[in-house]
Design an enzyme around this catalytic site. Sequence first.
Site, mmCIF file in Angstrom:
data_model
loop_
_atom_site.group_PDB
_atom_site.id
_atom_site.type_symbol
_atom_site.label_atom_id
_atom_site.label_comp_id
_atom_site.label_asym_id
_atom_site.label_seq_id
_atom_site.Cartn_x
_atom_site.Cartn_y
_atom_site.Cartn_z
ATOM 1 N N ASN A 154 43.520 -88.560 28.654
ATOM 2 C CA ASN A 154 43.816 -88.243 27.258
ATOM 3 C C ASN A 154 43.891 -89.465 26.358
ATOM 4 O O ASN A 154 43.730 -89.356 25.152
ATOM 5 C CB ASN A 154 45.121 -87.447 27.159
ATOM 6 C CG ASN A 154 46.253 -88.065 27.946
ATOM 7 O OD1 ASN A 154 46.132 -88.313 29.150
ATOM 8 N ND2 ASN A 154 47.358 -88.331 27.292
ATOM 9 N N GLN A 182 42.305 -81.977 28.554
ATOM 10 C CA GLN A 182 41.473 -82.626 27.534
ATOM 11 C C GLN A 182 40.010 -82.194 27.577
ATOM 12 O O GLN A 182 39.238 -82.585 26.699
ATOM 13 C CB GLN A 182 41.568 -84.156 27.684
ATOM 14 C CG GLN A 182 42.912 -84.723 27.273
ATOM 15 C CD GLN A 182 43.193 -84.625 25.774
ATOM 16 O OE1 GLN A 182 42.280 -84.590 24.956
ATOM 17 N NE2 GLN A 182 44.459 -84.581 25.413
ATOM 18 N N THR A 240 58.060 -61.947 29.539
ATOM 19 C CA THR A 240 57.140 -61.156 28.710
ATOM 20 C C THR A 240 56.042 -62.063 28.176
ATOM 21 O O THR A 240 56.317 -63.157 27.675
ATOM 22 C CB THR A 240 57.920 -60.508 27.544
ATOM 23 O OG1 THR A 240 58.942 -59.700 28.127
ATOM 24 C CG2 THR A 240 57.024 -59.657 26.663
ATOM 25 N N CYS A 328 53.173 -87.738 23.323
ATOM 26 C CA CYS A 328 54.468 -87.497 23.956
ATOM 27 C C CYS A 328 55.267 -88.780 24.135
ATOM 28 O O CYS A 328 56.464 -88.752 24.304
ATOM 29 C CB CYS A 328 54.288 -86.860 25.322
ATOM 30 S SG CYS A 328 52.926 -85.736 25.378
HETATM 31 N N1 PLP Z 1 47.923 -83.030 30.267
HETATM 32 C C1 PLP Z 1 47.166 -83.734 29.418
HETATM 33 C C2 PLP Z 1 46.031 -84.558 29.951
HETATM 34 C C3 PLP Z 1 47.436 -83.723 28.043
HETATM 35 O O1 PLP Z 1 46.706 -84.437 27.206
HETATM 36 C C4 PLP Z 1 48.530 -82.936 27.574
HETATM 37 C C5 PLP Z 1 48.894 -82.929 26.143
HETATM 38 O O2 PLP Z 1 48.843 -83.924 25.460
HETATM 39 C C6 PLP Z 1 49.280 -82.200 28.508
HETATM 40 C C7 PLP Z 1 48.951 -82.271 29.846
HETATM 41 C C8 PLP Z 1 50.430 -81.345 28.081
HETATM 42 O O3 PLP Z 1 49.985 -80.157 27.478
HETATM 43 P P1 PLP Z 1 50.969 -79.284 26.571
HETATM 44 O O4 PLP Z 1 51.161 -80.023 25.296
HETATM 45 O O5 PLP Z 1 50.245 -77.985 26.360
HETATM 46 O O6 PLP Z 1 52.222 -79.094 27.344
#
Ligand code: PLP
Length: 390
Positions: A154, A182, A240, A328
């Site tokens: 990512n 991704q 649900t 994140c």
């Molecule tokens: N895995 C990868 C490679 C990602 O880029 C992301 C999100 O940035 C995630 C997992 C997490 O996904 P989500 O935001 O739907 O929890």
Amino acid sequence: MDVKRRYFDYAATTPMHPEVIKSIQPYFDKVYGNPSSLHIFGQEAQAAITQSRDLIAKYINAKTEEIIFTSGGTEADNFALIGVFEANAKKGNHIITTNIEHHAILETCKFLEKHRGAKITYVPVDKYGLVDLEAVIKAITPQTILISVMHANNEIGTIEPIAGIGKVAKEKGIYFHTDAVQTFGSLDLDVEKLNIDLLSASAHKLYGPKGVGLLYIRKGVRILPFLHGGEQERRRRASTENVPGIVGFGKAVELAIEEKQERHQHVTILRDKLIKGILEKINESELNGHPTKRLPNNVNVTVKYIEGESMLINLDLEGIAASTGSACSSSSLEPSHVIKALGVSPEVAHSSLRFSLGRLNTDEDVDYLLEALPRIVKKLREMSPLYKKK
Ligand code: PLP
């Protein structure tokens, strides 16, 4: 003065496609039944879920019942690792992954190490972020129950050799999981051809809604349920169902298939122009990730002697939204674990920037960025003690 906003952060999330919004709308106030209810309200909602599940399963060459909807990519990754680990404890406690995975994988591995007695091997990558298949093979022990390697990274966009990894895993009788968050909707994904046993995806990366994802689980894979309660999702994930989310996910995949060629070509042209422009206009800048095996929409560069965050703030003031890495971890001042894994110095790791393109970006957006960034870099370098010292 208001500046025009320009979004270069499609890897963090995407705006919902207007067609997706339209498809979801009735499921808020017209088709609002609980899919588990036996009456017509419930049946209509259940039918909509089945339609989405069928369509998505077809896209990756899976069977309908092998798709389990989740609350997103993070849950799918947690489910895959924890569920497989716990169901296969008698067979072994070893998992192989890489040191450039998303935190949803890395933190789950840490949890399993700390609280469940798992042994994890983090296979390193080369300077382009490519995982070495030989290193994966070497790491296999009789206790290995799962290999988890992301389809594409990512942050730096490197596309990993998952076909080779899947083949080896199959030969050795080890489950293979890939985080395809991704690439889902933008690259070809055939779970049969690639020998994938488990696959994670998330709708909000492909112009679908946030808060909905999926885990593909090949029939026969031993995995424990992730949420306990009702009988939804074949008793593997109680709660649900998020009906509007699932309908939107299905529509987003349908559109991704329809517009695949056009989207791919559009972002590839912009990506290549942006990479070329940055490397030409900014001295001592470098492309991170693989030059060709990379996502069609990813540009990740290091601009030496200045911090990624300073560039981000200055770009933001000019209406340009980019990122230094994963959304994140953007609140942490630690350099990206992915850039560090490429073997660069911590200063270089602090100087990276990611631009991720999407269907609404224009050629004019890229021109604007190619005018603003070199100017910002020049200004910041003039103030940088590191740049002056050299
Ligand atoms: N895995 C990868 C490679 C990602 O880029 C992301 C999100 O940035 C995630 C997992 C997490 O996904 P989500 O935001 O739907 O929890």
